[in-house]
Design a protein around this motif. Structure first.
Motif, mmCIF file in Angstrom:
data_model
loop_
_atom_site.group_PDB
_atom_site.id
_atom_site.type_symbol
_atom_site.label_atom_id
_atom_site.label_comp_id
_atom_site.label_asym_id
_atom_site.label_seq_id
_atom_site.Cartn_x
_atom_site.Cartn_y
_atom_site.Cartn_z
ATOM 1 N N GLY A 12 4.647 -0.632 -5.854
ATOM 2 C CA GLY A 12 4.427 0.604 -5.125
ATOM 3 C C GLY A 12 4.778 1.841 -5.928
ATOM 4 N N HIS A 13 4.328 2.978 -5.427
ATOM 5 C CA HIS A 13 4.470 4.278 -6.084
ATOM 6 C C HIS A 13 5.937 4.720 -6.105
ATOM 7 C CE1 HIS A 13 2.293 7.832 -7.573
ATOM 8 N NE2 HIS A 13 3.228 8.565 -6.989
ATOM 9 N N ILE A 14 6.270 5.566 -7.069
ATOM 10 C CA ILE A 14 7.622 6.111 -7.159
ATOM 11 C C ILE A 14 7.968 6.886 -5.882
ATOM 12 C CG2 ILE A 14 6.801 8.201 -8.349
ATOM 13 C CD1 ILE A 14 9.491 8.265 -9.826
ATOM 14 N N MET A 84 4.919 -14.006 -4.963
ATOM 15 C CA MET A 84 4.334 -13.223 -3.884
ATOM 16 C C MET A 84 4.849 -11.791 -4.006
ATOM 17 S SD MET A 84 6.562 -14.860 -0.721
ATOM 18 C CE MET A 84 6.381 -13.504 0.438
ATOM 19 N N PHE A 85 4.159 -10.854 -3.350
ATOM 20 C CA PHE A 85 4.518 -9.447 -3.504
ATOM 21 C C PHE A 85 5.060 -8.855 -2.213
ATOM 22 C CE2 PHE A 85 -0.037 -9.422 -2.337
ATOM 23 C CZ PHE A 85 -0.027 -8.558 -1.241
ATOM 24 N N LEU A 86 5.823 -7.772 -2.388
ATOM 25 C CA LEU A 86 6.241 -6.908 -1.294
ATOM 26 C C LEU A 86 5.771 -5.501 -1.680
ATOM 27 C CD1 LEU A 86 7.703 -6.109 1.278
ATOM 28 C CD2 LEU A 86 9.863 -6.083 -0.005
ATOM 29 N N LEU A 87 4.606 -5.119 -1.200
ATOM 30 C CA LEU A 87 4.027 -3.816 -1.524
ATOM 31 C C LEU A 87 4.611 -2.773 -0.585
ATOM 32 C CD1 LEU A 87 1.904 -2.135 -3.117
ATOM 33 C CD2 LEU A 87 0.311 -2.632 -1.265
ATOM 34 N N VAL A 88 5.149 -1.694 -1.161
ATOM 35 C CA VAL A 88 5.816 -0.651 -0.389
ATOM 36 C C VAL A 88 4.977 0.628 -0.442
ATOM 37 C CG1 VAL A 88 7.918 0.711 -0.152
ATOM 38 C CG2 VAL A 88 8.058 -1.676 -0.897
ATOM 39 N N VAL A 89 4.608 1.135 0.737
ATOM 40 C CA VAL A 89 3.820 2.365 0.852
ATOM 41 C C VAL A 89 4.537 3.290 1.829
ATOM 42 C CG1 VAL A 89 1.584 3.375 1.461
ATOM 43 C CG2 VAL A 89 1.677 1.091 0.426
ATOM 44 N N ALA A 90 4.786 4.526 1.421
ATOM 45 C CA ALA A 90 5.470 5.482 2.289
ATOM 46 C C ALA A 90 4.508 6.074 3.306
ATOM 47 C CB ALA A 90 6.098 6.606 1.458
ATOM 48 N N HIS A 102 -0.423 -0.798 -9.410
ATOM 49 C CA HIS A 102 0.380 -1.996 -9.196
ATOM 50 C C HIS A 102 -0.444 -3.099 -8.530
ATOM 51 C CE1 HIS A 102 4.689 -0.144 -9.527
ATOM 52 N NE2 HIS A 102 3.913 0.159 -10.544
ATOM 53 N N LEU A 103 -1.336 -2.716 -7.616
ATOM 54 C CA LEU A 103 -2.232 -3.712 -7.014
ATOM 55 C C LEU A 103 -3.146 -4.324 -8.067
ATOM 56 C CD1 LEU A 103 -3.246 -2.089 -3.605
ATOM 57 C CD2 LEU A 103 -2.082 -4.280 -3.917
ATOM 58 N N ALA A 104 -3.626 -3.493 -9.001
ATOM 59 C CA ALA A 104 -4.487 -4.003 -10.077
ATOM 60 C C ALA A 104 -3.718 -5.000 -10.949
ATOM 61 C CB ALA A 104 -5.016 -2.845 -10.924
ATOM 62 N N VAL A 115 3.348 -9.276 1.479
ATOM 63 C CA VAL A 115 3.553 -8.481 2.690
ATOM 64 C C VAL A 115 3.543 -7.009 2.300
ATOM 65 C CG1 VAL A 115 5.147 -7.980 4.598
ATOM 66 C CG2 VAL A 115 4.948 -10.317 3.718
ATOM 67 N N VAL A 116 3.007 -6.163 3.175
ATOM 68 C CA VAL A 116 3.023 -4.711 2.971
ATOM 69 C C VAL A 116 4.070 -4.107 3.904
ATOM 70 C CG1 VAL A 116 1.712 -2.571 3.067
ATOM 71 C CG2 VAL A 116 0.586 -4.690 2.357
ATOM 72 N N ALA A 117 4.942 -3.274 3.347
ATOM 73 C CA ALA A 117 5.924 -2.544 4.152
ATOM 74 C C ALA A 117 5.539 -1.071 4.168
ATOM 75 C CB ALA A 117 7.322 -2.715 3.568
#
Length: 516
Positions: A12-14, A84-90, A102-104, A115-117
């Motif tokens: 995920g993004h900074i 597996m990933f834990l993708l974090v999006v604000a 990061h997805l790429a 999982v997406v948080a």
């Protein structure tokens, strides 16, 4: 038999709250460096264990990666061993540029489950939250999305349940490296292979390395090999999340205390393995490109990441959906390993592929490997490297000499000279090959006299103070962090300095004693 452990990687993004979320999930702050805490951003990889309690019987290790675009290299090093990933999006931003990159990277590594948080939901109104959620789902439609607030704790338990549910479905081991969740696990799964992402010393114990054990098991007392050096070492002790173990299983985050080696003799990017592991120290890779093939094949020169190591490489189109990557520094590979391929300038993740052959001869399209009993066709020798720079390379060298301690990159020089970027990059390669310039990083090339002067100043600084850091070099020489880091990494690679955490120590101080 207990289910195999898994490793989860954040993405995920900074400033989207990855580290805060890890703290809420694990109770551990993975920003351990003083600079990370001062700046409020992750710079290095962080590690913790997720306690699923009664939700699942698998142990989950977690790798927390930096979100800043300057640290994509570190992100890839951390992501290369995950299941597996834990993708974090604000919620107040939605998907941002590093979310997509990061997805790429995850797609290139074949990491498809996670999982997406959606974080920071306590900071936005319902309409903003819903829009962020809808936009995020468009990019990762197959992953469950959980809305959370690390500050209030809302949704954290639901996130833990979602991670447990996905973990229960992840298949670790596969005989076919082109299938399955952890598709970078090669066929020789019984032999231990660990790509080192940290190396440091512990007072009274000696050299410690950490990484995710890609395959096999590793035992206390076992003899292992450090690649690419080929040096032997003995596993004195093993820890997994501060627990001492006699044996570590594949897919676990592992810390190994190594006997028979000094701290300066092992570093991030090395591999701990056995002789039977099949890991090749190679300057060529044949790969099947499975994402971004068209973009990769149009680039004459790319950055290739495998495990925790990377190298610039020339791309040769094999005409069958694959490419031969001719590397400028050795990578450590087995058939079935995953590679991530990035554009050098402007930097961007193009795609990736699976290693078809970890040590092929030089060849182009239409080549067939010899069958049983057949002799391989002779490979024509490569053209000799230039012995002196050509006219255009000399022109580029003149510009680099003018730039002094802050050399322009290939894109900026091409623009300033009205030239094609590829022509400038070729000139960079010729200058480095002939010794007229020193490539401290992919896009940082110093004229040789300038580099020699700067190197002398950096070494003198390290000898005067007993050690130096990126910040000290930046401030003392009036450089930006980019150039200070490039100089230190090059001096480390030349064995003129040795790195210990964020410090760079002289190999030998004026008194002839190694610094402590």
């Amino acid at each position: 038999m207990a289910p195999q452990p898994l490793t989860v990687g954040t993405a995920g993004h900074i400033d989207h709250g990855k580290t805060a979320l890890v703290r809420a999930l694990t109770g551990r702050d993975t920003d351990r460096l003083a600079e990370e805490q001062r700046r409020g951003m992750s710079i290095e990889l962080g590690f913790a264990e997720i306690d699923l309690g009664d939700l699942g019987d698998r142990r989950l290790s977690l790798v927390d990666v930096p979100g800043h675009e300057r640290f994509v290299r570190t992100m890839i090093a951390g992501a290369s061993g995950i299941d597996m990933f834990l993708l974090v999006v604000a919620a107040d931003d939605g998907p941002m540029p590093q979310t997509l990159e990061h997805l790429a990277v995850l797609r290139a590594l074949g990491i498809e489950q996670g999982v997406v948080a959606l974080t920071k939901i306590d900071l936005v109104d319902e309409e903003t939250r819903e829009l962020a959620a809808e936009t995020t789902v468009e990019f990762v439609p197959a992953a469950p999305l959980v809305e959370v607030s690390s500050r209030t704790g809302q949704g954290v338990e639901e996130l833990r349940k979602a991670l447990a549910a996905v973990a229960s479905k992840v298949t670790c081991l596969t005989s076919n490296p082109h299938e399955g969740a952890l598709s970078q696990t090669p066929p020789l799964a019984g032999e231990p292979v660990l790509h080192v992402d940290r190396a440091f010393t512990v007072a009274g114990h000696g050299t410690v390395v950490t990484g995710t054990l890609w395959s096999g098991t590793i035992e206390r007392g076992q003899r292992v090999t450090i690649l690419p050096q080929g040096r032997e070492a003995r596993v004195r002790s093993i820890e997994v999340h501060d627990r001492a173990l006699e044996v570590a299983d594949s897919h676990q985050r592992v810390a190994l205390n190594l006997g028979g080696t000094e701290r300066g003799e092992v570093a991030r990017g090395d591999v701990i393995a056995t002789e039977k592991s099949g890991v090749e120290v190679t300057y060529r890779l044949d790969v099947d490109l499975n994402t971004g093939a068209a973009a990769i094949l149009t680039e004459p020169r790319v950055q290739v990441h495998l495990g925790t190591r990377d190298s610039a490489a020339r791309v040769v189109d094999l005409g069958d959906g694959g490419a031969q990557l001719r590397l400028e520094r050795p990578l450590l590979a087995r058939a079935g390993d995953r590679v991530v391929v990035r554009r050098i300038a402007p930097p961007d993740t193009l795609g990736g592929g699976v290693v078809r052959d970890p040590s092929p001869p030089r060849h182009g399209p239409g080549w067939e490997p010899p069958g049983p009993g057949e002799e391989p066709a002779p490979t024509p020798p490569p053209p000799p490297p230039p012995t002196k720079p050509g006219p255009f390379a000399r022109k580029v060298l003149t510009e680099l000499e003018k730039d002094g301690s802050r050399p322009r990159g290939a894109v900026q020089l091409a623009d300033d000279l009205g030239a094609d970027r590829r022509e400038v990059e070729k000139a960079f390669g010729d200058l480095a090959t002939t010794g007229a310039a020193v490539r401290a990083k992919a896009d940082v090339l110093y004229a040789a006299p300038v580099y020699d002067k700067l190197a002398g100043l950096v070494i003198a600084l390290a000898e005067r103070d007993g050690a130096t850091t990126i910040a000290a070099v930046r401030d003392s020489l009036g450089l930006s962090r980019k150039y200070a880091q490039a100089l230190l990494e090059q001096l480390d690679a030349e064995k003129r300095l040795r790195r210990d955490g964020d410090r760079h120590l002289p190999r030998q101080n004026p008194s002839g004693q190694q610094p402590q």
